[in-house]
Design an enzyme around this catalytic site. Structure first.
Site, short mmCIF file in Angstrom:
data_model
loop_
_atom_site.label_atom_id
_atom_site.label_comp_id
_atom_site.label_asym_id
_atom_site.label_seq_id
_atom_site.Cartn_x
_atom_site.Cartn_y
_atom_site.Cartn_z
N ASP A 81 -53.19 -19.97 155.58
CA ASP A 81 -52.62 -19.11 154.55
C ASP A 81 -53.29 -19.45 153.20
OD1 ASP A 81 -50.84 -17.17 153.66
OD2 ASP A 81 -49.24 -18.61 153.22
N HIS A 176 -43.84 -15.05 145.68
CA HIS A 176 -43.61 -16.26 146.47
C HIS A 176 -42.46 -17.03 145.85
CE1 HIS A 176 -48.12 -16.10 147.60
NE2 HIS A 176 -47.44 -15.86 148.69
N HIS A 204 -46.64 -10.51 151.74
CA HIS A 204 -46.37 -11.89 151.31
C HIS A 204 -45.06 -11.90 150.53
CE1 HIS A 204 -50.22 -14.14 151.99
NE2 HIS A 204 -50.56 -12.91 152.35
N ASN A 228 -41.63 -18.39 154.01
CA ASN A 228 -41.68 -19.83 153.81
C ASN A 228 -40.39 -20.30 153.13
OD1 ASN A 228 -42.66 -22.47 153.57
ND2 ASN A 228 -43.80 -22.04 151.70
P1 13P Z 1 -41.87 -16.64 150.52
O1 13P Z 1 -42.05 -17.67 149.47
O2 13P Z 1 -41.18 -15.43 149.98
O3 13P Z 1 -41.21 -17.17 151.72
O4 13P Z 1 -43.32 -16.11 150.95
C1 13P Z 1 -44.16 -16.88 151.76
C2 13P Z 1 -45.55 -16.35 151.75
O5 13P Z 1 -45.81 -15.21 151.38
C3 13P Z 1 -46.62 -17.25 152.21
O6 13P Z 1 -47.88 -16.66 152.11
#
Ligand code: 13P
Length: 286
Positions: A81, A176, A204, A228
């Site tokens: 990622d 994120h 994302h 995540n």
């Molecule tokens: P989140 O922080 O919203 O869970 O997103 C994770 C992500 O996009 C990792 O690339």
């Protein structure tokens, strides 16, 4: 090239969740959930965390060995990622990753195209998928910070056409980490982009987005959705509750078991939201 399960998901109207890992208990909880739900799964390791996770080869082998020990039967893609450089993406390809993201979103589009293309040429020779990004996902996660910048449609078209990448992450208002206020996704732009590019789209920053909006995003071509924060928050909450519930506890197994189960529970919820449960029909050749 391995069977493209993301393309299959797009054609079948669901999304495959990417769940990022932060250690062994994440691998365990996520794989258990995916196996229980018979869901293909993408395990994400963010490039910023690679050293903490033990290096490309170590973490890749650890995920594979854990899956083998657990006798997991579902298809697993191991993904880099937010690859920070062309060089790092090449390291991951050489280690044996199934898929890499080159994050050229902070570069001028010409440079983003040039570097993404270099990654694609290298990765495709070895049967590895490539994801590219246009625009910028906002928020803060794993030391990566950014302001939201909506993807430009022409830039999306150019990146896909000129690089021949496999999946595209057009930033359209997602962030994120934790959202400040309500997520505001650009569905109109999303519709325009999916009509102009034929590769599956990647969302994302999905933690905190409502189920309603996730279903809209899936209908508008998103076949890979990244999580995540939501998993980490459920792990942290359970860990805190366990420790506060018994101040004398010091057995790592007793402390970690409930928080691993919290990861599993959240991962199962995510799988169901993405509609990838019982979609274990695609055979992946190794
Ligand atoms: P989140 O922080 O919203 O869970 O997103 C994770 C992500 O996009 C990792 O690339």
């Amino acid at each position: 090239m391995k069977n493209n399960i993301i393309q299959y998901a797009k054609e079948s109207g669901f999304a495959i969740p990417q769940m990022n890992i932060n250690g062994l208990v994440w691998i365990e909880g996520i794989l258990k959930a995916a196996e229980n739900q018979q869901s293909p799964i993408i395990i994400g390791t963010t490039d910023k965390n690679i050293e903490y996770l033990g290096g490309y080869q170590f973490i890749l082998d650890t995920i594979k060995n854990k899956a083998k020990a657990m006798k997991v039967t579902i298809p697993i893609l191991i993904h880099l990622d937010h690859g920070l450089s062309v060089e790092n993406c090449k390291y991951a390809v050489d280690a044996g990753y199934d898929s890499v993201m080159f994050d050229g979103s902070s570069l001028p589009i010409e440079e983003n195209i040039k570097q993404t293309k270099e990654v694609v040429e290298y990765a495709h020779q070895k049967g590895v998928f490539v994801e590219g990004e246009v625009g910028a996902v906002g928020g803060e996660e794993d030391g990566l910070t950014g302001e939201v910048k909506y993807a430009d449609i022409d830039e999306c078209i150019d990146l896909v056409k000129e690089t021949e990448l496999d999946t595209l992450a057009p930033a359209l208002g997602s962030v994120h980490g934790k959202y400040q206020g309500e997520p505001d996704l650009g569905f109109e732009e999303m519709n325009m982009i999916r009509n102009k590019v034929d590769v599956p789209l990647v969302l994302h920053g999905a933690s905190g987005i409502s189920n309603f909006d996730l279903q809209r995003a899936i209908k508008l071509g998103h076949a890979k959705i990244n999580f995540n924060t939501e998993i980490n928050m459920s792990w942290t909450k359970q860990l805190r509750d366990t420790l506060e519930g018994d101040k004398d506890l010091f057995s790592p197994q007793k402390i970690l078991k409930p928080s691993t189960q919290a990861i599993e529970k959240t991962a199962e919820k995510i799988i169901k939201m993405c509609g990838s449960n019982n979609q274990n029909k695609v055979f992946i050749q190794n």
